[in-house]
Every structure is written in C-alpha cells, then in structure tokens.
Design an enzyme around this catalytic site. Structure first.
Site, mmCIF file in Angstrom:
data_model
loop_
_atom_site.group_PDB
_atom_site.id
_atom_site.type_symbol
_atom_site.label_atom_id
_atom_site.label_comp_id
_atom_site.label_asym_id
_atom_site.label_seq_id
_atom_site.Cartn_x
_atom_site.Cartn_y
_atom_site.Cartn_z
ATOM 1 N N ASP A 236 34.438 34.006 27.335
ATOM 2 C CA ASP A 236 33.059 34.354 26.974
ATOM 3 C C ASP A 236 32.209 34.645 28.191
ATOM 4 O O ASP A 236 31.181 35.314 28.105
ATOM 5 C CB ASP A 236 32.433 33.241 26.135
ATOM 6 C CG ASP A 236 33.030 33.270 24.746
ATOM 7 O OD1 ASP A 236 34.155 32.740 24.579
ATOM 8 O OD2 ASP A 236 32.419 33.881 23.854
ATOM 9 N N ASN A 246 35.396 29.556 27.665
ATOM 10 C CA ASN A 246 36.007 30.061 26.425
ATOM 11 C C ASN A 246 35.888 28.944 25.380
ATOM 12 O O ASN A 246 35.366 27.853 25.662
ATOM 13 C CB ASN A 246 37.467 30.468 26.661
ATOM 14 C CG ASN A 246 38.062 31.213 25.471
ATOM 15 O OD1 ASN A 246 37.449 32.160 24.962
ATOM 16 N ND2 ASN A 246 39.212 30.788 24.977
HETATM 17 O O1 MRU Z 1 32.440 31.205 18.823
HETATM 18 P P1 MRU Z 1 33.265 32.459 18.878
HETATM 19 O O2 MRU Z 1 34.186 32.605 17.718
HETATM 20 O O3 MRU Z 1 32.412 33.689 19.107
HETATM 21 O O4 MRU Z 1 34.165 32.266 20.171
HETATM 22 C C1 MRU Z 1 35.062 33.270 20.528
HETATM 23 C C2 MRU Z 1 35.899 32.940 21.715
HETATM 24 O O5 MRU Z 1 35.788 31.889 22.293
HETATM 25 C C3 MRU Z 1 36.807 34.030 22.201
HETATM 26 O O6 MRU Z 1 37.959 33.486 22.759
HETATM 27 C C4 MRU Z 1 36.078 34.855 23.265
HETATM 28 O O7 MRU Z 1 34.821 35.266 22.815
HETATM 29 C C5 MRU Z 1 36.854 36.043 23.686
HETATM 30 S S1 MRU Z 1 36.897 37.294 22.429
HETATM 31 C C6 MRU Z 1 37.827 38.569 23.030
#
Ligand code: MRU
Length: 345
Positions: A236, A246
């Site tokens: 993220d 992440n």
């Molecule tokens: O809370 P989320 O579902 O948005 O979290 C998503 C993640 O942690 C993913 O691993 C990250 O955003 C990478 S997406 C290519």
C-alpha cells in the site's frame, strides 16, 4: 481463462464498479453517479487495493468536478479543493490515493477554467491506462523469479480486482503460470475482511492456478513443512528506504519467511512508492471499526463490550524483503539508493 473481473470502468456518466464486498457470493455491478458515492465505496472497500483506490479517486474527482456550477476560477477552485480534501480523508495508508490526487490537482491547475472538467476526465483515463500497463510490466518482471514447481504463498488480495490489469502479486503468479511453469498457490484467508478467502481464491481459480486456502495462523506450519518456496504480497505504500506497508499480517509472514530461508517478495507499481517518506515508521496506518473483528460477516463472534484493536495494515522493514518487484524492474535487497535510482529512471 486469463483475465478475470474488471474492478472499475468509466462510463462517461459515472464510475461502474464491482462491489467487492459482495464477492464471491454475488457479482453486483453498480454505477456511481455522485463523487460522494465513490468516496463511500472506497471507505467501505467496495473498491479496494492500493492502485484501484487511486484510479477510483481519479475518476471520482472528475465526477465531482463535473457537478461544479461555479462560474469564476476562484469559486471553482475552492469547490474542487473541497472535493480533493474529501477524497484525501477516505483511506490514509495507500499512497496511490495521494499520488492520484496530486496528479489531478496538477492537471486542473494547468487547464483554463472552461476545460478543467474535460481535462480531469482525460487525466483519470490516462492514469487508469498507465496503471494497467504497469501491472503488465511488473508481472512480466516478477514471473522470471518463479520456478517450475514452486508453491507460492500470498496474503490479502493483490490481483486484478485490487490493481486493475494483471494485478501485482497475483499478476506475477498468473504470468509465471501462463509461461508453462507449474505454480501452485496458498492463499491466506486474511482476517478480518477475508480478501484472501473471498477474492484471491477466485482470481487464481479463474486463472487456472491451483490454489489452497489456509487460515492466517497456518503459514508458519506450512513453511516448517517445506510446503512454501516463495511469499509474494502487494503493498500500500513503499517508503524511500524500501520499508513496505501492506495488509495486517504481512510483517509476520516476512519474519516467518526469513526464519525459514524462503524468499519474500513485495510487488508494487511506481504509484505505490512514497519517496517523501524516509522510512516505514512514518507510514500512517489505518485503524478500522471494531465490528470488523467482533463479527465475521454479520455474525458476532466476540462478546459485547470487549476491547478491540483493528489496524488494517502493518509495515515490513526492507531488510526482510528479498526483492521489490516493480514496473521499473526487480529491485533485489532494496535500499534507499537503489529505489532512488529506479524512481529516477
Ligand atoms: O484494505 P485493502 O483490501 O484495500 O488492502 C489491500 C492490500 O493490502 C493489498 O495487498 C495492497 O493494496 C496491494 S493491491 C495490489
């Protein structure tokens, strides 16, 4: 079957999304016609995953601008600034959101008043196309790291639903498999919101990659049994020194992978890098509602009144990351200097 569900699409009048909270039970497609609905969809994870949050916000800002009636530049800019601020307050961790906002702010500032609205739509479309292309380059670069017969463990969901195009971590797996390598995957369920169980399993099954679902707590045992050859996750936000935020639970997997001498890869496009942040310590970590932990779906599983802590992300220090897999190429043993060089290219 290669490509699966497209997470979002600009219709000209709004943003059509797949409501990811309803998957895999139902594929519900909704068209968001108000920018406030896009913000709500981001907050509620109807659209989610760092790159897709950025793309959704870009279209959302364009949608918001389309509704501005102000006739003077000053009044228009004031309203647009309010919309930018509302998007910026939707989710704090994925830097793709803030990179998209910065890009659209810049586009708006360079257009004459009469053309700002169309310029924002054009910029959002451009950003979307670039993100799709980035996943293709990233996946091809990462696929070279996987070997015939590998079993890969992944966490949360970093496929097309989260990143558009090929996806990031799952793009690497899907492309390696499409090259004829026999790759098997383990997907962690990813409590509390079960992105692994609900989304990653579907995307890998649709791609024909044999996938086994495990609960988050099983990862160490799998590794101790020699069942995992590599861990690949998305991110993220990647700080200037390579520390990567992440989904919560990623850090534990990185420590486990190191203990078992298993390579740990983080796949992230350029839009997920935040060179303005020196280390992972500065990455804002989103805390979400206690109900996500006290309940599974709609069912309460913990006593009323229990104290809950629900951070949605954690940070993996760069020293645990074997390589960053990016659209700018693979960065082994990431360091501040290597990342600076890659971003400068
Ligand atoms: O809370 P989320 O579902 O948005 O979290 C998503 C993640 O942690 C993913 O691993 C990250 O955003 C990478 S997406 C290519």
């Amino acid at each position: 079957m290669r490509t699966t569900l497209k997470p979002l699409e600009w219709t000209g009048r709004g943003l059509r999304i797949i409501d990811q909270t309803r998957l895999p039970g139902r594929t519900v497609v909704v068209e968001l016609r108000r920018y406030q609905d896009v913000i709500d969809a981001i907050k509620r994870l109807r659209v989610r995953g760092a790159p897709v949050i950025g793309i959704a916000a870009a279209y959302g800002v364009a949608l918001g601008a389309a509704g501005i009636k102000a006739k003077t530049r000053r009044a228009f800019d004031a309203e647009l600034a309010g919309i930018f601020d509302e998007f910026a307050a939707s989710r704090p961790t994925a830097v793709d959101l803030f990179n998209a906002i910065a890009r659209l702010k810049n586009a708006a500032s360079q257009a004459p008043l009469g053309r700002v609205k169309e310029k924002l739509v054009a910029e959002a479309k451009k950003l979307h196309a670039e993100q799709v292309a980035a996943t293709v380059r990233l996946s091809a670069a990462g696929a070279a790291l996987l070997h015939d017969g590998d079993a890969v463990l992944t966490h949360c969901n970093a496929g097309p639903l989260a990143a558009s195009g090929e996806g990031t971590a799952l793009g690497v797996v899907r492309v390696a498999a499409s090259q004829g390598k026999h790759i098997a995957a383990f997907a962690t369920e990813t409590r509390p919101l079960l992105q692994g169980a609900r989304l990653t399993t579907c995307e890998l099954m649709a791609a024909g990659v044999p996938v086994t679902l495990v609960t988050d707590s099983m990862a160490g045992y799998l590794m101790s049994q020699g069942k995992v050859n590599a861990v690949i996750v998305g991110a993220d936000r990647v700080a200037a020194n390579g520390d990567a935020a992440n989904k919560i639970g990623t850090y534990s997997l990185a420590v486990l992978a190191r203990a078992h001498r298993i390579p740990f890869y983080v796949a992230a496009p350029r839009s997920t890098f935040d060179p303005a942040i020196g280390s992972g310590k500065e990455i804002p970590i989103e805390e979400r509602s206690p109900e996500e932990v006290t309940h599974i779906g709609r069912k309460r599983v913990a006593p009323r009144g229990v104290k809950v802590y629900n951070p949605a992300f954690d940070v993996t220090p760069a020293r645990y990351i074997t390589a960053l897999i990016t659209d700018m190429g693979v960065i082994p043993a990431p360091s501040r200097a290597k990342i600076k060089k890659a971003l400068g290219r």
